[in-house]
Design an enzyme around this catalytic site. Sequence first.
Site, short mmCIF file in Angstrom:
data_model
loop_
_atom_site.label_atom_id
_atom_site.label_comp_id
_atom_site.label_asym_id
_atom_site.label_seq_id
_atom_site.Cartn_x
_atom_site.Cartn_y
_atom_site.Cartn_z
CB CYS A 1 -0.94 0.02 1.20
SG CYS A 1 -2.12 -1.35 1.20
CD GLN B 1 -6.64 -5.99 3.41
OE1 GLN B 1 -6.34 -4.81 3.54
NE2 GLN B 1 -7.15 -6.46 2.28
NE ARG C 1 -20.93 4.58 2.11
CZ ARG C 1 -19.74 3.98 2.01
NH1 ARG C 1 -18.96 4.25 0.98
NH2 ARG C 1 -19.35 3.12 2.93
CD GLU C 2 -26.27 13.40 2.03
OE1 GLU C 2 -27.04 13.38 3.01
OE2 GLU C 2 -26.51 13.99 0.98
CB SER D 1 -9.44 1.64 2.66
OG SER D 1 -8.90 0.34 2.53
CG HIS E 1 -6.07 2.00 -0.02
ND1 HIS E 1 -4.88 2.49 -0.52
CD2 HIS E 1 -5.72 0.93 0.77
CE1 HIS E 1 -3.87 1.78 -0.06
NE2 HIS E 1 -4.36 0.82 0.72
CB CYS F 1 -0.40 0.26 7.68
SG CYS F 1 -2.08 0.36 7.01
N GLY G 1 1.35 -4.20 3.57
CA GLY G 1 1.41 -5.65 3.69
C GLY G 1 2.80 -6.11 4.09
#
EC number: 2.3.1.9
Length: 384
Positions: free
Chosen positions: A89, A157, A212-213, A237, A338, A368, A370
């Site tokens: 990541c 994860q 989003r709401e 994410s 992400h 962070c 992997g």
Amino acid sequence: MPDAYIVDAIRTAVGKRGGALSTVHPADLGATVIRAIIERNGIDAAKVDDVVFGCVDAIGPQAGNIARTAWLAAGLPEEVPGVTVDRQCGSSQQAIHFAAQAIMSGTADLVVAGGVQNMSQIPIAAAMLVGQQYGFQTPTAGSKGWAARYGDQEVSQFRGAEMIAEKWDISREDMERWALRSHERARAAIADGRFDKQIVPVGDYRTDEGPRETSLEKMASLKPLSPEGRLTAAVASQISDGASATLLASERALAEHDLVPRARIHHLSARGADPIFMLSAPIPATEYALAKSGLSIDDMDVIEINEAFAPVVLAWLKETGADPDRVNVNGGAIALGHPLGATGAKLFASLLAELERTGGRYGLLTICEGGGTANATIIERLDH
């Protein structure tokens, strides 16, 4: 040691899975930000020393050194090389580190660093799934050394995030409050136009699709990802598509190309932690970066820590004592998405823009990764 200067940092808007960017070839996504950063800054593309791009699951359309493919897809000079980085990541954050280190060593003067990921086309862990077709169940299965050290326990994860929530006593309600805050901040930032200058359009697409709401009540209605767990999809994410790019230069390149730097790299490093917890390494990475730089967490005016899962950020906040009002102030990956290989340079662009908007001096980025590692970058905004 020579300084590495940040001239520009841009990104596409982030598309959600199956959204506006889902059908765009990854090389063309990468080409969009590469071409834009060259054109925005009026540089001779042939003067670029290297292109360093992050990408995870480099198979199919993302295989074959996507950094090089994207540069050529942008129609830029063949003599400029490219290299692809996979630090999970944090891949495009590491790409920025490699670019800065080349400049600081004096072996390069002008480098484009960034990343690209189309998760709609290439799902997360696709490379591992391909490996399973050849009889390899996981990256560590069959390793005698790994088994002797960590046994045969599950490495994922999701398990790591659950373990972090348990170890740091982070409740589901705590995580959902942070997730709601992420969406609210992201939607406010979009409405205020805070991302406009950093986003380059892909066709007509120029607005992040993820925010989003929502509400705490809606989040509370979701089932946990595991029967006895605390995590739900709401505190994780989003699967996303996107690309990002940064232009870094030496002092000599600034003068040669008449470039005005926006910031400089103050510190860069990476540290590791328990790979079973997997996602806790931003804690020691931040501690190490602050110690090496001689700065404190209170010196950081703006902080971006990737919201892989809400407990990652909340555990980090508990350990570092950082002011939450300085952390992910325009939302994080829970709301904005992400796109794995592109996230580091994407957050870098947001960090730089927010420092400029608020007049801050120092900014920290940590992600962070992997395998239980994390990068940490501190930049210093230059006040002209």
